[in-house]
Write a protein that holds these residues in place. Sequence first.
Motif, short mmCIF file in Angstrom:
data_model
loop_
_atom_site.label_atom_id
_atom_site.label_comp_id
_atom_site.label_asym_id
_atom_site.label_seq_id
_atom_site.Cartn_x
_atom_site.Cartn_y
_atom_site.Cartn_z
N UNK A 131 0.85 -1.19 0.00
CA UNK A 131 0.00 0.00 0.00
C UNK A 131 0.89 1.24 0.00
N UNK A 132 0.77 2.03 -1.05
CA UNK A 132 1.48 3.31 -1.14
C UNK A 132 0.46 4.44 -1.08
N UNK A 133 0.92 5.63 -0.75
CA UNK A 133 0.08 6.81 -0.79
C UNK A 133 -0.28 7.08 -2.26
N UNK A 134 0.72 7.50 -3.04
CA UNK A 134 0.50 7.76 -4.47
C UNK A 134 1.74 7.48 -5.30
N UNK A 135 2.67 6.67 -4.77
CA UNK A 135 3.94 6.44 -5.46
C UNK A 135 4.11 5.01 -5.96
N UNK A 136 3.05 4.26 -6.12
CA UNK A 136 3.17 2.84 -6.50
C UNK A 136 3.92 2.66 -7.82
N UNK A 137 3.58 3.43 -8.81
CA UNK A 137 4.23 3.26 -10.12
C UNK A 137 5.70 3.70 -10.06
N UNK A 145 7.67 -3.98 10.64
CA UNK A 145 7.04 -5.27 10.94
C UNK A 145 7.00 -6.17 9.71
N UNK A 146 7.11 -5.57 8.52
CA UNK A 146 7.19 -6.32 7.27
C UNK A 146 8.37 -5.76 6.50
N UNK A 147 9.23 -6.65 6.01
CA UNK A 147 10.38 -6.22 5.21
C UNK A 147 10.60 -7.21 4.08
N UNK A 148 11.33 -6.78 3.08
CA UNK A 148 11.71 -7.65 1.98
C UNK A 148 13.16 -8.07 2.21
N UNK A 149 13.38 -9.35 2.31
CA UNK A 149 14.70 -9.93 2.59
C UNK A 149 15.36 -10.27 1.27
N UNK A 150 16.57 -9.75 1.05
CA UNK A 150 17.30 -10.02 -0.18
C UNK A 150 18.54 -10.83 0.16
N UNK A 151 18.62 -12.03 -0.39
CA UNK A 151 19.74 -12.94 -0.21
C UNK A 151 20.84 -12.53 -1.19
N UNK A 152 21.93 -11.98 -0.68
CA UNK A 152 23.01 -11.48 -1.53
C UNK A 152 24.18 -12.47 -1.54
N UNK A 153 24.75 -12.67 -2.73
CA UNK A 153 25.83 -13.64 -2.87
C UNK A 153 27.21 -13.04 -2.66
N UNK A 167 9.49 1.62 2.57
CA UNK A 167 9.45 0.16 2.60
C UNK A 167 10.78 -0.37 3.16
N UNK A 168 10.69 -1.30 4.10
CA UNK A 168 11.87 -1.87 4.75
C UNK A 168 12.42 -3.04 3.95
N UNK A 169 13.74 -3.08 3.87
CA UNK A 169 14.47 -4.14 3.18
C UNK A 169 15.55 -4.66 4.10
N UNK A 170 15.84 -5.94 3.98
CA UNK A 170 17.00 -6.55 4.63
C UNK A 170 17.96 -6.97 3.51
N UNK A 171 19.12 -6.35 3.48
CA UNK A 171 20.12 -6.64 2.45
C UNK A 171 21.19 -7.48 3.12
N UNK A 172 21.08 -8.80 2.97
CA UNK A 172 21.84 -9.72 3.80
C UNK A 172 22.73 -10.64 2.95
N UNK A 173 24.04 -10.60 3.21
CA UNK A 173 24.92 -11.53 2.50
C UNK A 173 24.74 -12.95 3.04
N UNK A 174 24.77 -13.90 2.14
CA UNK A 174 24.62 -15.30 2.51
C UNK A 174 25.65 -15.71 3.57
N UNK A 175 26.82 -15.12 3.49
CA UNK A 175 27.92 -15.46 4.41
C UNK A 175 27.54 -15.17 5.86
N UNK A 176 26.67 -14.19 6.09
CA UNK A 176 26.23 -13.88 7.45
C UNK A 176 25.58 -15.10 8.10
#
Length: 156
Positions: free
Chosen positions: A9-15, A73-81, A112-121
Amino acid sequence: MQKITTYLWFDNQAEEAANLYISIFKNSRIVEVQRYGQGGPGPEGSAMIVTFELEGQRFIALNGGPQFTFTEAVSLYVDCTSQEEVDELWARLTEGGGEEGQCGWLKDRFGLSWQIIPRRLQELLGNPDPAKAQRAMQAMLGMRKIDVQGLVDAAG
């Protein structure tokens, strides 16, 4: 089509957000944009719903107004190599008003919250030697963007 899709859900910035995200992640695309008509509630012709894919994962973004905002409370987790991938994603997602958080978390300029996480962690935190795993954990707790070499050095 996937059975469960994340709906944002965005205010008006979805696109705008969807276009930013597909410019950052490979194998990504806008699937469909549904626009408001004369009857509103958004301005006629503006995006109402934007369906997009990031690395094959489908998302739906709604321009629903200011009633609801994102929280950690909600984030997008990115598995980084690699550290290079961490560095690039961190820079791209925080540019233009994003905020750095602790332990590999950030908020992009849309909140929007993101987790930028290296696999090595995960490997270091799961070390069978609990002292090494604990040292890696303590090092991570002191970081914003994750520094893989710093974790390796701390773990010993």
